[in-house]
Design a protein around this motif. Structure first.
Motif, PDB file in Angstrom:
ATOM      1  N   ALA A 366       0.830  -1.207   0.000  1.00  0.00           N
ATOM      2  CA  ALA A 366       0.000   0.000   0.000  1.00  0.00           C
ATOM      3  C   ALA A 366       0.865   1.258   0.000  1.00  0.00           C
ATOM      4  CB  ALA A 366      -0.922  -0.010   1.224  1.00  0.00           C
ATOM      5  N   ILE A 367       1.903   1.271   0.823  1.00  0.00           N
ATOM      6  CA  ILE A 367       2.785   2.440   0.894  1.00  0.00           C
ATOM      7  C   ILE A 367       3.476   2.679  -0.449  1.00  0.00           C
ATOM      8  CG2 ILE A 367       4.903   3.327   1.933  1.00  0.00           C
ATOM      9  CD1 ILE A 367       4.052   1.950   4.547  1.00  0.00           C
ATOM     10  N   GLY A 368       3.952   1.602  -1.069  1.00  0.00           N
ATOM     11  CA  GLY A 368       4.616   1.737  -2.361  1.00  0.00           C
ATOM     12  C   GLY A 368       3.696   2.342  -3.407  1.00  0.00           C
ATOM     13  N   ARG A 369       2.467   1.859  -3.441  1.00  0.00           N
ATOM     14  CA  ARG A 369       1.508   2.356  -4.436  1.00  0.00           C
ATOM     15  C   ARG A 369       1.148   3.817  -4.169  1.00  0.00           C
ATOM     16  NH1 ARG A 369      -2.095  -0.528  -7.613  1.00  0.00           N
ATOM     17  NH2 ARG A 369      -2.899   0.865  -9.243  1.00  0.00           N
ATOM     18  N   LEU A 370       0.957   4.164  -2.884  1.00  0.00           N
ATOM     19  CA  LEU A 370       0.523   5.508  -2.527  1.00  0.00           C
ATOM     20  C   LEU A 370       1.652   6.532  -2.616  1.00  0.00           C
ATOM     21  CD1 LEU A 370      -1.688   4.572   0.557  1.00  0.00           C
ATOM     22  CD2 LEU A 370      -2.512   5.304  -1.700  1.00  0.00           C
ATOM     23  N   VAL A 371       2.882   6.118  -2.283  1.00  0.00           N
ATOM     24  CA  VAL A 371       4.007   7.058  -2.254  1.00  0.00           C
ATOM     25  C   VAL A 371       4.693   7.159  -3.613  1.00  0.00           C
ATOM     26  CG1 VAL A 371       6.263   7.541  -1.230  1.00  0.00           C
ATOM     27  CG2 VAL A 371       4.379   6.731   0.212  1.00  0.00           C
ATOM     28  N   PHE A 372       5.032   6.021  -4.207  1.00  0.00           N
ATOM     29  CA  PHE A 372       5.785   6.042  -5.458  1.00  0.00           C
ATOM     30  C   PHE A 372       4.871   6.141  -6.687  1.00  0.00           C
ATOM     31  CE2 PHE A 372       8.700   3.359  -2.707  1.00  0.00           C
ATOM     32  CZ  PHE A 372       9.517   4.429  -2.375  1.00  0.00           C
ATOM     33  N   GLY A 373       3.731   5.461  -6.620  1.00  0.00           N
ATOM     34  CA  GLY A 373       2.812   5.489  -7.744  1.00  0.00           C
ATOM     35  C   GLY A 373       3.246   4.586  -8.873  1.00  0.00           C
TER      36      GLY A 373
END
Length: 419
Positions: A366-373
């Motif tokens: 989730a963090i990867g998707r939300l932060v890096f996109g």
């Protein structure tokens, strides 16, 4: 008050006091200023921030792991601690319900009898290069109890050497060997298991003889003594395995020698039985586990829940790459979820650690998707790195590693092979 009491003692106390009060103040300041100068302050400030991040992250993954449903934890031990039971399945659902399934079969019997031969290898292995306790010259026939063969061997020696050997062997028999205690415990467990099978067989046989009518059979079927033994062929197999193990251990303990030829014969003769036990154990495991999973899929979980099901398999390195539990779920889970929702790991030791691990995996995704996109390839690489078993910095680390190796003139064998 004497001069000694009035002058020397106060003098010593005063000296210590003076030393403490006259310590160099600047030195004290330097010693307690562990954050150093303005440059070191940057490092310490970064460490402070990182410590806060890690503490918050620790709580984050703990909570996330307990908010992922549905979840099946497929372990090889029961929740009360017994290990090697095949498959214990625990289903966690969003409504707070928890259902555990641990089949009661003879899987453990077949597995134990097979593992006993590996257990003997653990006993013998440390001493295989030790001629004092291991022998590779005594014939198998002699160790199998062929007294005539043993006597014939002894008669080949002359009287003087025979007498000398007898004296030495007699003295050695009084000295306990380092492996005796452990092997004695092992054979004792094998004997108890062997006897328990014989006792159960006798009881079941006696029941059949004493049941005079259908009423007796129905009455016994509702008692605590009602059970089903393994098939006769499997009983014969495990009894033969246990008998051969007991005989081998007794031979070693009696002669105070770990006989390698006899051990080789033991393993060769019992391999077909070991194979048969493993076949039967895995058959029981597959039958009970697959049916229970299919039951949950058909009657407990909705189609959407089944699609989003997470499965975590705690394991060890020796079976991490593939094992029956993993194979079963690979074939039953939704095809497009196997790569992302089926997880094996050596780390978790209990269900709490399993769920925290799951929180790390899902939370990082989730963090990867939300932060890096995922707008650019570089962003997608970072998101994938944080979402999988690849370090998020690997796409940046590889060029740096190659550059330093090149500067040092170090040959990269792996890079050369790829070229």
């Amino acid at each position: 008050m004497t001069n000694h009491e009035g002058s020397q003692c106060p003098l010593r106390r005063q000296t210590k006091r003076e030393i403490l009060l006259h310590l160099d103040k600047s030195q004290l300041i330097t010693q307690i200023s562990f954050r150093g100068n303005h440059c070191n302050e940057i490092l310490h400030s970064a460490r402070d921030a990182n410590a806060l991040i890690r503490n918050n992250y620790k709580d984050f993954i703990h909570q996330v792991g307990r908010n992922v449903f549905p979840l099946i934890i497929a372990s090889d031990h029961e929740n009360d601690g017994y290990s090697g039971v095949g498959s214990t399945l625990t289903l966690y659902r969003s409504d707070g319900s928890v259902e555990t399934y641990s089949p009661q079969t003879y899987y453990e019997l077949y597995k134990t009898c097979s593992h006993l031969f590996m257990a003997i290898a653990v006993e013998i292995g440390p001493y295989m290069s030790n001629d004092c306790v291991c022998t590779s010259t005594t014939t198998v026939a002699a160790c199998d109890g062929d007294d005539e063969s043993s006597d014939a061997q002894l008669n080949h020696s002359n009287a003087k050497s025979s007498t000398s050997s007898s004296v030495m062997e007699s003295s050695q028999k009084d000295i306990p060997q380092p492996w005796e205690s452990s092997m004695s415990n092992l054979v004792r467990k094998a004997q108890i298991l062997h006897q328990s099978i014989l006792n159960a067989t006798a009881i079941e046989s006696n029941k059949k003889c004493t049941h005079n009518n259908k009423e007796d059979e129905e009455k016994d079927s509702h008692s605590n003594n009602n059970c089903t033994l393994p098939p006769p062929a499997m009983l014969e197999t495990v009894l033969s395995m246990l008998t051969s193990i007991i005989h081998f251990c007794h031979t070693c303990l009696t002669t105070k020698q770990l006989n390698l030829p006899l051990w080789t014969k033991l393993n060769q003769e019992n391999f077909p039985r070991i194979k048969r036990c493993m076949q039967e154990a895995t058959s029981l495991q597959a039958n009970s586990t697959i049916r229970q999973i299919q039951h949950w899929k058909d009657t407990v979980l909705s189609p959407q829940e089944w699609r989003e099901l997470y499965v975590v398999i705690p394991t060890v390195w020796a079976v991490d790459r593939n094992n029956p539990r993993k194979e079963i779920f690979q074939r039953l889970m939704h095809p497009d979820r196997v790569e992302t929702h089926l997880i094996t790991s050596e780390w978790p030791r209990d269900h709490g650690e399993v769920r925290t691990l799951l929180g790390r995996i899902v939370g990082d995704r989730a963090i990867g998707r939300l932060v890096f996109g995922d707008a650019t390839e570089e962003q997608r690489v970072k998101t994938m790195g944080l979402s999988s078993g690849v370090d998020v910095v690997m796409d940046d680390a590889l060029p740096a590693i190659c550059r330093v190796l090149k500067e040092l003139g170090v040959d990269d064998d792996n890079d050369a092979k790829e070229r």
